[in-house]
Design a protein around this motif. Structure first.
Motif, PDB file in Angstrom:
ATOM      1  N   SER A  26      39.287   5.025  -6.670  1.00  0.00           N
ATOM      2  CA  SER A  26      37.846   5.244  -6.740  1.00  0.00           C
ATOM      3  C   SER A  26      37.187   3.990  -7.308  1.00  0.00           C
ATOM      4  O   SER A  26      37.860   3.122  -7.884  1.00  0.00           O
ATOM      5  N   LEU A  37      39.041   1.336  -9.684  1.00  0.00           N
ATOM      6  CA  LEU A  37      39.181  -0.057  -9.263  1.00  0.00           C
ATOM      7  C   LEU A  37      38.640  -1.006 -10.329  1.00  0.00           C
ATOM      8  O   LEU A  37      39.230  -2.061 -10.588  1.00  0.00           O
ATOM      9  N   ASN A  87      36.479   2.329  -1.170  1.00  0.00           N
ATOM     10  CA  ASN A  87      36.905   3.005  -2.396  1.00  0.00           C
ATOM     11  C   ASN A  87      36.355   4.424  -2.395  1.00  0.00           C
ATOM     12  O   ASN A  87      35.146   4.626  -2.435  1.00  0.00           O
TER      13      ASN A  87
END
Length: 505
Positions: free
Chosen positions: A321, A325, A230
């Motif tokens: 990111s 998320l 991420n």
């Protein structure tokens, strides 16, 4: 949640093994198709185990490399791990890993940079040789053996269909709420048997929510519990906000002129901070009820879905990111009603991009004064990442934007140059160039008209006089006047940078 809750096909539970045991089933010289697209949905355990195995074999003097095929970029646990141990012979179709990039540019790894819409069909056509093994991450397995895709689809449908053997990674950190978000279309075929793809709206579902595979080909099931890579996106800076402002102002004018509807047309946005800045600008802008037909769903589109500015989004992968998320996971029922994840052969299909009238917005490294765009190479020779899907959308979209700051390396590099050091997108596929300096609408212009506009609107003031001088002298050089160039000088800016660290004269 136990593995039995995720793997509900009883025969597969008999094939559960460790990542090291599964990696031992991949032979040297194999072409291996792995899942993954922009750091989402890639296998986490088997590539690391394979890298350990390769490193041990190399230490014993035994050669071992594989051909590595994916959807797009993956993560350090896959690309990075295998590149660092010298385990990749040929990489395709896209990469962004520093270790991969270093080996490719050092001539230690072969790399085929290919349009993302071409990869699956080239495998089906047999152009790239046999696919020996597929290693695919899934969120779960149904009792009948159908597979619940994870956070990306990419080329997984093709890998599962074409591979001789299949290794599944079942990741219990992939949200079970992903089930139902995917649309896997099985209607494509090879020429001359192809039929039109039956889609006329970006949110239309034409397939099924699950992946299929020949159950007899599954040789291993590996249980994993690891999150995707991420990436945290930087907040929009002044330069990216200026670029976004130019694009939004241009779109408003196109609506006034009747060339775009009030809710625009489906949006495609490349990955990165500038793209997210454009999406942030659209989220604050005047347009309502927007749609997206793109490859990657980033933070900016999640924000737009949440605000209601964006009615629906079609993509092949998530690229979020950590904060985004967390929001996606917490509100997955909301997002599942608005997001469709498709195979990249559909998300990037030229037929659909053309039919839907997609507005393509992609980043570039540099453009020359005539509108030829370099989106992949530094100083003409060193690969950065790859063309990705930008060519699929640029050539076939209703509108094609390419965006970049006007300068790089603290002003040492002009991103508008006399001649592009490498060309991925020719002047014929580039309609609009945008920097923080301004926007150049190149539609309907001859080469010299484009050059004048790009220099005036897009070049940084520090480089504008030199570009004007180059164009004027080229026009009077006695050569051809359609696309005037001074061949001894055309790449001199790049040569000057290589020799002195700056393009400034």
């Amino acid at each position: 949640m136990s593995l039995a809750d995720r793997v509900r096909h009883p025969d597969f539970l008999q094939r559960v093994m460790s990542a090291d045991e599964a990696a031992a089933l991949i032979p040297a010289g194999a072409n291996v198709g792995m899942s993954g697209f922009t750091g989402a949905g890639y296998p986490k355990a088997v590539p690391m185990a394979l890298a350990r195995r390769i490193e041990a074999l190399h230490a014993q003097g035994q050669p071992f490399k594989i051909g590595l095929w994916t959807g797009a970029s993956t993560a350090p646990e896959l690309d990075g791990a295998l590149a660092k141990v010298g385990g990749i012979e040929m990489r395709m179709p896209y990469q962004s890993d520093p270790a991969c990039r270093q080996r490719i540019n050092a001539g230690q790894m072969q790399y085929m940079d290919i349009h993302l819409s071409h990869m699956a069909q080239f495998v089906w056509f047999g152009f790239l040789g046999k696919l020996d093994v597929a290693v695919v991450e899934v969120a779960g397995v149904l009792p009948d053996g159908r597979l619940i895709p994870s956070s990306s689809v990419g080329n997984n449908k093709t890998w599962l269909d074409q591979a001789d053997k299949i290794i599944l990674e079942v990741n219990d950190l992939q949200n079970p709420g992903l089930e139902g978000m995917h649309d896997i279309y099985y209607g494509t075929d090879r020429p001359p048997h192809r039929k039109p793809i039956p889609m006329t709206a970006p949110d239309e579902r034409i397939g099924e929510p699950y992946l299929r595979c020949d159950l007899s080909k599954v040789i291993a099931v590996v249980h994993t519990s690891q999150s995707d890579r991420n990436s945290t996106f930087a907040a929009p800076d002044a330069v990216s906000e200026q670029i976004a402002g130019h694009i939004i102002e241009f779109m408003q004018q196109e609506v006034k002129l009747g060339r775009l509807p009030a809710n625009l047309l489906p949006l495609q946005s490349g990955v990165g901070n500038i793209a997210n800045a454009v999406l942030a600008g659209l989220n604050q802008g005047p347009f309502e009820n927007l749609t997206a037909y793109t490859e990657v769903l980033q933070d900016g589109m999640l924000d737009m879905l949440r605000s209601g500015k964006l009615a629906s989004a079609s993509a092949t992968a998530l690229s979020l990111s950590p904060a985004a998320l967390e929001d996606f996971t917490r509100n997955i029922d909301f997002y599942r009603q608005r997001i469709v994840l498709r195979p990249q052969e559909i998300s990037n299909h030229p037929e659909l991009v053309r039919r839907l009238g997609v507005i393509a917005m992609n980043a570039m490294i540099e453009a020359d004064i005539y509108g030829n765009v370099n989106s992949t190479h530094i100083m003409g020779t060193s690969i950065m990442n790859g063309i990705g899907g930008s060519g699929d959308f640029a050539r076939n979209g209703y509108l094609s934007f390419f965006m970049t700051p006007s300068v790089a390396k603290g002003g040492a590099i002009s991103c508008i140059v006399p001649m592009a050091s490498h060309v991925d997108h020719t002047e014929h596929d580039v309609q609009v160039i945008v920097t923080e300096q301004g926007l150049a609408d190149l539609r309907g212009l001859s080469p010299t008209q484009r050059a004048e506009l790009i220099i005036d609107k897009c070049a940084h003031p520090d480089f504008r006089p030199a570009l004007r001088d180059y164009l004027e002298r080229a026009r009077h050089s006695g050569g051809g006047q359609h696309t005037p160039h001074l061949l001894p000088e055309a790449l001199s800016w790049h040569q000057r940078f290589v020799e002195t660290g700056t393009m400034r004269g």
